[in-house]
Motif scaffolding. Structure first.
Motif, PDB file in Angstrom:
ATOM      1  N   LYS A  36       0.997  -1.028  -0.133  1.00  0.00           N
ATOM      2  CA  LYS A  36      -0.673  -0.142   0.128  1.00  0.00           C
ATOM      3  C   LYS A  36       1.050   1.292  -0.097  1.00  0.00           C
ATOM      4  O   LYS A  36       0.133   2.131  -0.740  1.00  0.00           O
ATOM      5  CB  LYS A  36      -0.564  -0.178   1.086  1.00  0.00           C
ATOM      6  CG  LYS A  36      -2.176   1.148   1.302  1.00  0.00           C
ATOM      7  CD  LYS A  36      -3.316   0.790   2.645  1.00  0.00           C
ATOM      8  CE  LYS A  36      -3.629   1.830   2.944  1.00  0.00           C
ATOM      9  NZ  LYS A  36      -4.446   1.673   3.791  1.00  0.00           N
ATOM     10  N   LYS A  37       2.100   1.597   0.681  1.00  0.00           N
ATOM     11  CA  LYS A  37       2.872   2.690   1.022  1.00  0.00           C
ATOM     12  C   LYS A  37       3.773   2.218  -0.575  1.00  0.00           C
ATOM     13  O   LYS A  37       4.510   3.216  -0.343  1.00  0.00           O
ATOM     14  CB  LYS A  37       3.807   2.586   1.888  1.00  0.00           C
ATOM     15  CG  LYS A  37       3.019   2.619   3.475  1.00  0.00           C
ATOM     16  CD  LYS A  37       3.468   1.756   4.787  1.00  0.00           C
ATOM     17  CE  LYS A  37       3.303   2.171   5.632  1.00  0.00           C
ATOM     18  NZ  LYS A  37       4.185   2.141   6.958  1.00  0.00           N
ATOM     19  N   GLY A  38       3.745   1.482  -1.122  1.00  0.00           N
ATOM     20  CA  GLY A  38       4.566   1.430  -2.657  1.00  0.00           C
ATOM     21  C   GLY A  38       6.378   1.262  -1.942  1.00  0.00           C
ATOM     22  O   GLY A  38       7.338   1.469  -2.771  1.00  0.00           O
ATOM     23  N   ARG A  39       6.461  -0.109  -0.638  1.00  0.00           N
ATOM     24  CA  ARG A  39       7.370  -0.357  -0.523  1.00  0.00           C
ATOM     25  C   ARG A  39       7.619  -1.369  -0.447  1.00  0.00           C
ATOM     26  O   ARG A  39       8.964  -2.171   0.184  1.00  0.00           O
ATOM     27  CB  ARG A  39       7.737   0.190   0.820  1.00  0.00           C
ATOM     28  CG  ARG A  39       8.017   1.949   0.977  1.00  0.00           C
ATOM     29  CD  ARG A  39       8.069   2.650   2.043  1.00  0.00           C
ATOM     30  NE  ARG A  39       8.622   1.763   3.530  1.00  0.00           N
ATOM     31  CZ  ARG A  39       9.033   1.264   4.708  1.00  0.00           C
ATOM     32  NH1 ARG A  39       8.081   1.663   5.453  1.00  0.00           N
ATOM     33  NH2 ARG A  39       9.923   0.790   4.885  1.00  0.00           N
ATOM     34  N   PHE A  40       6.977  -2.095  -0.890  1.00  0.00           N
ATOM     35  CA  PHE A  40       7.042  -3.579  -1.264  1.00  0.00           C
ATOM     36  C   PHE A  40       6.224  -3.888  -3.000  1.00  0.00           C
ATOM     37  O   PHE A  40       5.470  -3.376  -3.725  1.00  0.00           O
ATOM     38  CB  PHE A  40       5.899  -4.814  -0.597  1.00  0.00           C
ATOM     39  CG  PHE A  40       6.759  -6.074  -0.346  1.00  0.00           C
ATOM     40  CD1 PHE A  40       7.262  -7.315   0.128  1.00  0.00           C
ATOM     41  CD2 PHE A  40       6.238  -6.942  -1.441  1.00  0.00           C
ATOM     42  CE1 PHE A  40       7.380  -8.134   0.033  1.00  0.00           C
ATOM     43  CE2 PHE A  40       6.561  -8.053  -1.097  1.00  0.00           C
ATOM     44  CZ  PHE A  40       6.784  -8.955  -0.825  1.00  0.00           C
ATOM     45  N   PRO A  41       6.701  -5.386  -3.677  1.00  0.00           N
ATOM     46  CA  PRO A  41       6.385  -4.811  -5.107  1.00  0.00           C
ATOM     47  C   PRO A  41       4.714  -5.779  -4.878  1.00  0.00           C
ATOM     48  O   PRO A  41       4.672  -5.982  -4.315  1.00  0.00           O
ATOM     49  CB  PRO A  41       7.010  -6.587  -5.664  1.00  0.00           C
ATOM     50  CG  PRO A  41       8.187  -6.224  -4.534  1.00  0.00           C
ATOM     51  CD  PRO A  41       8.146  -5.901  -4.151  1.00  0.00           C
ATOM     52  N   LYS A  42       3.427  -4.452  -5.848  1.00  0.00           N
ATOM     53  CA  LYS A  42       2.408  -5.228  -6.587  1.00  0.00           C
ATOM     54  C   LYS A  42       2.809  -6.558  -6.322  1.00  0.00           C
ATOM     55  O   LYS A  42       3.069  -6.637  -7.199  1.00  0.00           O
ATOM     56  CB  LYS A  42       2.027  -4.188  -6.892  1.00  0.00           C
ATOM     57  CG  LYS A  42       2.003  -3.096  -6.436  1.00  0.00           C
ATOM     58  CD  LYS A  42       0.506  -2.299  -5.883  1.00  0.00           C
ATOM     59  CE  LYS A  42       1.584  -0.910  -5.242  1.00  0.00           C
ATOM     60  NZ  LYS A  42       0.304  -0.745  -4.352  1.00  0.00           N
ATOM     61  N   SER A  43       0.867  -7.141  -5.858  1.00  0.00           N
ATOM     62  CA  SER A  43       0.856  -8.583  -6.541  1.00  0.00           C
ATOM     63  C   SER A  43       0.166  -8.572  -7.742  1.00  0.00           C
ATOM     64  O   SER A  43      -0.236  -7.040  -7.955  1.00  0.00           O
ATOM     65  CB  SER A  43      -0.425  -8.521  -5.314  1.00  0.00           C
ATOM     66  OG  SER A  43      -1.496  -8.534  -5.154  1.00  0.00           O
ATOM     67  N   VAL A  44       0.091  -9.958  -8.163  1.00  0.00           N
ATOM     68  CA  VAL A  44      -0.482  -9.392  -9.574  1.00  0.00           C
ATOM     69  C   VAL A  44      -2.468 -10.435 -10.035  1.00  0.00           C
ATOM     70  O   VAL A  44      -1.863 -11.635  -8.102  1.00  0.00           O
ATOM     71  CB  VAL A  44       0.207 -10.069 -10.698  1.00  0.00           C
ATOM     72  CG1 VAL A  44       1.470  -8.970 -10.978  1.00  0.00           C
ATOM     73  CG2 VAL A  44       0.933 -11.373 -10.499  1.00  0.00           C
ATOM     74  N   PRO A  45      -2.853  -9.935 -10.410  1.00  0.00           N
ATOM     75  CA  PRO A  45      -4.288 -11.323  -9.777  1.00  0.00           C
ATOM     76  C   PRO A  45      -4.190 -12.615 -10.474  1.00  0.00           C
ATOM     77  O   PRO A  45      -3.272 -12.503 -11.980  1.00  0.00           O
ATOM     78  CB  PRO A  45      -5.592 -10.262 -10.312  1.00  0.00           C
ATOM     79  CG  PRO A  45      -4.580  -9.355 -11.304  1.00  0.00           C
ATOM     80  CD  PRO A  45      -2.970  -8.325 -10.878  1.00  0.00           C
ATOM     81  N   LEU A  46      -4.487 -13.080 -10.216  1.00  0.00           N
ATOM     82  CA  LEU A  46      -4.733 -14.445 -11.358  1.00  0.00           C
ATOM     83  C   LEU A  46      -5.585 -14.901 -11.226  1.00  0.00           C
ATOM     84  O   LEU A  46      -5.419 -16.224 -12.147  1.00  0.00           O
ATOM     85  CB  LEU A  46      -3.348 -16.159  -9.877  1.00  0.00           C
ATOM     86  CG  LEU A  46      -2.147 -15.010 -10.088  1.00  0.00           C
ATOM     87  CD1 LEU A  46      -1.459 -16.160  -8.770  1.00  0.00           C
ATOM     88  CD2 LEU A  46      -1.046 -14.293 -10.952  1.00  0.00           C
ATOM     89  N   GLY A  47      -6.668 -14.728 -10.193  1.00  0.00           N
ATOM     90  CA  GLY A  47      -8.248 -15.496 -10.662  1.00  0.00           C
ATOM     91  C   GLY A  47      -8.853 -14.401  -9.623  1.00  0.00           C
ATOM     92  O   GLY A  47      -8.446 -13.120  -9.360  1.00  0.00           O
ATOM     93  N   GLU A  48     -10.241 -14.369 -10.025  1.00  0.00           N
ATOM     94  CA  GLU A  48     -11.158 -14.128  -8.683  1.00  0.00           C
ATOM     95  C   GLU A  48     -10.478 -13.946  -7.581  1.00  0.00           C
ATOM     96  O   GLU A  48     -10.888 -12.911  -6.784  1.00  0.00           O
ATOM     97  CB  GLU A  48     -12.707 -15.140  -8.910  1.00  0.00           C
ATOM     98  CG  GLU A  48     -13.788 -13.833  -8.312  1.00  0.00           C
ATOM     99  CD  GLU A  48     -14.865 -14.223  -9.012  1.00  0.00           C
ATOM    100  OE1 GLU A  48     -15.534 -14.462  -7.943  1.00  0.00           O
ATOM    101  OE2 GLU A  48     -14.989 -14.792  -9.677  1.00  0.00           O
ATOM    102  N   ASN A  49      -9.919 -14.728  -6.837  1.00  0.00           N
ATOM    103  CA  ASN A  49      -9.312 -15.246  -5.489  1.00  0.00           C
ATOM    104  C   ASN A  49      -8.518 -15.211  -5.117  1.00  0.00           C
ATOM    105  O   ASN A  49      -7.930 -15.751  -4.324  1.00  0.00           O
ATOM    106  CB  ASN A  49     -10.500 -16.133  -4.854  1.00  0.00           C
ATOM    107  CG  ASN A  49     -12.182 -15.800  -4.572  1.00  0.00           C
ATOM    108  OD1 ASN A  49     -13.102 -14.375  -4.594  1.00  0.00           O
ATOM    109  ND2 ASN A  49     -12.890 -16.706  -4.883  1.00  0.00           N
TER     110      ASN A  49
END
Length: 70
Positions: A36-49
């Motif tokens: 959220k603070k931009g201090r860790f790589p963003k996750s990528v969606p792989l599916g609905e959940n």
């Protein structure tokens, strides 16, 4: 051409949370806060959940942290 394709697959390997946790030692809420603070790589969606993280980005983050501590 095939070698180049293999390199892309290695670079774009996605890790799910259990493996990420073993790799970085942080819990879900810590990772969420850092993202959220931009201090860790963003996750990528792989599916609905489901979501994952690009392994090369996580590795780069770990190397950056190691350089800061050293």
């Amino acid at each position: 051409m095939k070698q180049q394709t293999d390199e892309v697959r290695i670079t774009l390997r996605v890790v799910r949370f259990p493996e990420l946790h073993l790799k970085v030692g942080l819990c879900r809420s810590q990772i969420w806060r850092l993202e959220k603070k931009g201090r860790f790589p963003k996750s990528v969606p792989l599916g609905e959940n489901s979501k994952g993280w690009i392994e090369s980005e996580v590795d780069a983050w770990l190397n950056e942290r190691r350089d800061v501590v050293a």
